[in-house]
Design a protein around this motif. Sequence first.
Motif, PDB file in Angstrom:
ATOM      1  N   GLU A 169       0.541  -1.345  -0.148  1.00  0.00           N
ATOM      2  CA  GLU A 169       0.260   0.089   0.084  1.00  0.00           C
ATOM      3  C   GLU A 169       1.015   1.269   0.040  1.00  0.00           C
ATOM      4  O   GLU A 169       0.178   2.124  -0.103  1.00  0.00           O
ATOM      5  N   SER A 172       2.124   5.564   3.359  1.00  0.00           N
ATOM      6  CA  SER A 172       0.930   5.408   3.992  1.00  0.00           C
ATOM      7  C   SER A 172       1.239   7.390   4.595  1.00  0.00           C
ATOM      8  O   SER A 172       1.353   7.263   5.699  1.00  0.00           O
ATOM      9  N   GLU A 174       0.432  10.750   4.206  1.00  0.00           N
ATOM     10  CA  GLU A 174      -1.000  11.517   4.190  1.00  0.00           C
ATOM     11  C   GLU A 174      -1.571  11.662   3.599  1.00  0.00           C
ATOM     12  O   GLU A 174      -1.891  11.806   2.456  1.00  0.00           O
ATOM     13  N   SER A 175      -2.727  10.843   3.905  1.00  0.00           N
ATOM     14  CA  SER A 175      -4.235  10.105   3.634  1.00  0.00           C
ATOM     15  C   SER A 175      -5.298  10.824   3.471  1.00  0.00           C
ATOM     16  O   SER A 175      -5.643  10.710   5.591  1.00  0.00           O
ATOM     17  N   SER A 177      -8.267   8.947   4.025  1.00  0.00           N
ATOM     18  CA  SER A 177      -8.996   8.210   3.894  1.00  0.00           C
ATOM     19  C   SER A 177      -8.466   7.330   4.998  1.00  0.00           C
ATOM     20  O   SER A 177      -9.400   6.360   5.554  1.00  0.00           O
ATOM     21  N   LYS A 178      -7.737   8.147   6.284  1.00  0.00           N
ATOM     22  CA  LYS A 178      -7.494   7.287   7.385  1.00  0.00           C
ATOM     23  C   LYS A 178      -8.323   7.893   8.418  1.00  0.00           C
ATOM     24  O   LYS A 178      -9.280   9.116   8.826  1.00  0.00           O
ATOM     25  N   PRO A 202     -11.540  -0.053   6.620  1.00  0.00           N
ATOM     26  CA  PRO A 202     -11.050   0.880   5.355  1.00  0.00           C
ATOM     27  C   PRO A 202      -9.643  -0.301   5.134  1.00  0.00           C
ATOM     28  O   PRO A 202      -9.958  -1.436   6.196  1.00  0.00           O
ATOM     29  N   SER A 203      -8.141   0.328   4.782  1.00  0.00           N
ATOM     30  CA  SER A 203      -7.455  -0.658   4.226  1.00  0.00           C
ATOM     31  C   SER A 203      -6.540  -0.714   6.196  1.00  0.00           C
ATOM     32  O   SER A 203      -6.381  -0.147   6.860  1.00  0.00           O
ATOM     33  N   HIS A 206      -3.937   1.588   7.196  1.00  0.00           N
ATOM     34  CA  HIS A 206      -4.932   2.691   7.157  1.00  0.00           C
ATOM     35  C   HIS A 206      -4.778   2.131   9.070  1.00  0.00           C
ATOM     36  O   HIS A 206      -5.255   3.559   9.605  1.00  0.00           O
ATOM     37  N   GLU A 209      -2.455   2.564  11.125  1.00  0.00           N
ATOM     38  CA  GLU A 209      -1.732   3.978  11.783  1.00  0.00           C
ATOM     39  C   GLU A 209      -2.584   4.683  12.270  1.00  0.00           C
ATOM     40  O   GLU A 209      -2.008   5.316  13.464  1.00  0.00           O
ATOM     41  N   SER A 210      -3.944   4.115  12.613  1.00  0.00           N
ATOM     42  CA  SER A 210      -4.598   5.020  13.087  1.00  0.00           C
ATOM     43  C   SER A 210      -4.571   4.909  14.750  1.00  0.00           C
ATOM     44  O   SER A 210      -4.836   5.708  15.610  1.00  0.00           O
TER      45      SER A 210
END
Length: 365
Positions: A169, A172, A174-175, A177-178, A202-203, A206, A209-210
């Motif tokens: 992916e 990862s 800045e996105s 979709s987080k 979500p993926s 992400h 990461e959250s």
Amino acid sequence: MLRLLLGVSDDTSNFLMKMRGIMCSFLVSLSSAIAWETAEMVIDPDGRENQRSGLISSDPKVCKELSTIMTMLLTRRSAAFRCQERASVWKAQKQNVTDVVTLNTVDHVAVTLQRASQYGDGTNVPYKDGEDGGKTMPWRLLIARLEIFYESIERNASFEVPRQLRRLEGHSLESSSKPFDSELNMSASLQQFVQIAKTTPPSALHLYESLIDGLFVLCCHPNTQVRSSAIGVIDYAFTRYGWLVRSRIPRLLSAISLDDANMKGKYGIPSCSQLSVQTDSQGKRKRLAEALKGVCSILAAPRAMRDILWSERSRLAYVKTICSTHKLISILPVEEMQKMVQYFQTIFSPFRSKIFSLPRVTDND
């Protein structure tokens, strides 16, 4: 597990496959609500301070359990862990089943036959295995070794799965979709709880990461026990998701320099610039001191210090930030000044030990 998935209906199989994503989404929504509740200090009409409504953040037990579940999802791939400790115990047990006298006798007989040129044609070579060779391997010990090997594979998977997700992916960065959102209040979180099981998660990268951002929220929590629990978890989580630290270092440094007015809730860290102008009922900036303790504890992690010392630009920004903390310390409560000086000393000592060195003592000295 594969037999279980093949023996159930398609709906049940799909739900089991999405269970980990559903659990991560639930924890991210919960940490988002805590971030919204602890973002700033609000004074009640009767003069008491209150972190907004505090429905979840006011319960330290829930927050500590949240950090514990997060570390399981981030760093474990099975229920068993600490296989390295079991391997050390197994080696000690293996040494106990060795007959030293028989081993020495075998060595002596082998050396004597070699000197007498009567060792044989090479077919009768003692391998020091079995009862004749001085070792007796019980079945229980052999099965324990297989279990340890299987657990070590699962432990290695906790390192390799995040790396493989990163390769698939990307890095990862800045996105949008987080799923983590520090402006998500409790009402919006309840609505999101209902939709979690009905929507596609979500993926995975992400979500993880959250979860790291959610741990940042708990590291800056007003409660001391919650902060200490989250700080220990975040240091352990960096061993699997270490590449996420580098993109968060500028945000951590901006919090110490009070240059984060437009970064409220970014990566789960409250705006220290806004907290610096907020006081409690006694006129003290206690909430600012609590947030700064979490920020300094994250920066003191070995992985964070390694990324800070990685480039000249990050080292320069780091030194400028630490050297400009006099104003910050002066606005803190009196009882927190000495504590913050120790926190700053903790994150500055690794940098000083890399650069500073005393000259050698010579004969003239």
